[in-house]
Design a protein around this motif. Structure first.
Motif, short mmCIF file in Angstrom:
data_model
loop_
_atom_site.label_atom_id
_atom_site.label_comp_id
_atom_site.label_asym_id
_atom_site.label_seq_id
_atom_site.Cartn_x
_atom_site.Cartn_y
_atom_site.Cartn_z
N LEU A 20 51.33 55.07 43.26
CA LEU A 20 49.92 54.68 43.33
C LEU A 20 49.64 53.48 42.44
O LEU A 20 48.95 52.54 42.84
CB LEU A 20 49.03 55.85 42.92
N TRP A 21 50.21 53.48 41.23
CA TRP A 21 49.98 52.37 40.31
C TRP A 21 50.62 51.08 40.82
O TRP A 21 50.08 49.99 40.64
CB TRP A 21 50.49 52.71 38.92
N VAL A 22 51.75 51.19 41.47
CA VAL A 22 52.40 50.01 42.05
C VAL A 22 51.54 49.45 43.17
O VAL A 22 51.33 48.23 43.26
CB VAL A 22 53.82 50.37 42.56
N VAL A 23 51.04 50.31 44.03
CA VAL A 23 50.18 49.87 45.14
C VAL A 23 48.91 49.23 44.60
O VAL A 23 48.49 48.16 45.07
CB VAL A 23 49.84 51.05 46.08
N LEU A 24 48.27 49.84 43.60
CA LEU A 24 47.06 49.27 43.01
C LEU A 24 47.36 47.93 42.32
O LEU A 24 46.56 47.00 42.39
CB LEU A 24 46.45 50.26 42.01
N GLY A 25 48.49 47.85 41.66
CA GLY A 25 48.87 46.59 41.01
C GLY A 25 49.10 45.47 42.01
O GLY A 25 48.66 44.34 41.82
N VAL A 26 49.78 45.79 43.10
CA VAL A 26 50.02 44.78 44.14
C VAL A 26 48.70 44.37 44.78
O VAL A 26 48.45 43.17 45.00
CB VAL A 26 51.01 45.32 45.20
N ALA A 27 47.83 45.33 45.07
CA ALA A 27 46.52 45.01 45.66
C ALA A 27 45.70 44.15 44.70
O ALA A 27 45.06 43.18 45.13
CB ALA A 27 45.77 46.30 45.99
N GLY A 28 45.73 44.45 43.44
CA GLY A 28 45.00 43.64 42.45
C GLY A 28 45.56 42.23 42.37
O GLY A 28 44.81 41.25 42.25
N ALA A 29 46.88 42.11 42.44
CA ALA A 29 47.50 40.78 42.39
C ALA A 29 47.13 39.97 43.63
O ALA A 29 46.87 38.76 43.53
CB ALA A 29 49.01 40.92 42.28
N VAL A 30 47.07 40.62 44.77
CA VAL A 30 46.69 39.92 46.01
C VAL A 30 45.24 39.46 45.92
O VAL A 30 44.92 38.32 46.28
CB VAL A 30 46.91 40.83 47.24
N VAL A 31 44.34 40.31 45.44
CA VAL A 31 42.93 39.93 45.32
C VAL A 31 42.78 38.79 44.31
O VAL A 31 42.09 37.80 44.58
CB VAL A 31 42.07 41.15 44.91
#
Length: 66
Positions: free
Chosen positions: A3-14
């Motif tokens: 979950l933290w990896v997915v949230l981190g990737v989503a944050g980086a994309v945004v």
């Protein structure tokens, strides 16, 4: 952990998208020192307000004729 990896990737994309748009539009935004852009913006604002005033008075007058 996943979950933290997915949230981190989503944050980086945004964050990357916002940064790219800001970088792309950096030349389009007039600065306060750009006198011709400030005058053009002021003229646009005055024309918009004048047109809005006319449209509001037209609606008021149209309502009185009924």
């Amino acid at each position: 952990m996943t979950l933290w990896v997915v949230l981190g990737v989503a944050g980086a994309v945004v964050a990357g998208s916002v940064g790219w748009v800001a970088w792309r539009d950096r030349e389009r935004v007039p600065s306060a020192e750009d006198g011709s852009a400030a005058r053009a913006a002021l003229g646009d604002q005055h024309r918009y307000e004048a047109g809005r005033h006319v449209s509001q008075s037209t609606v008021i007058q149209w309502g009185q004729h009924e």
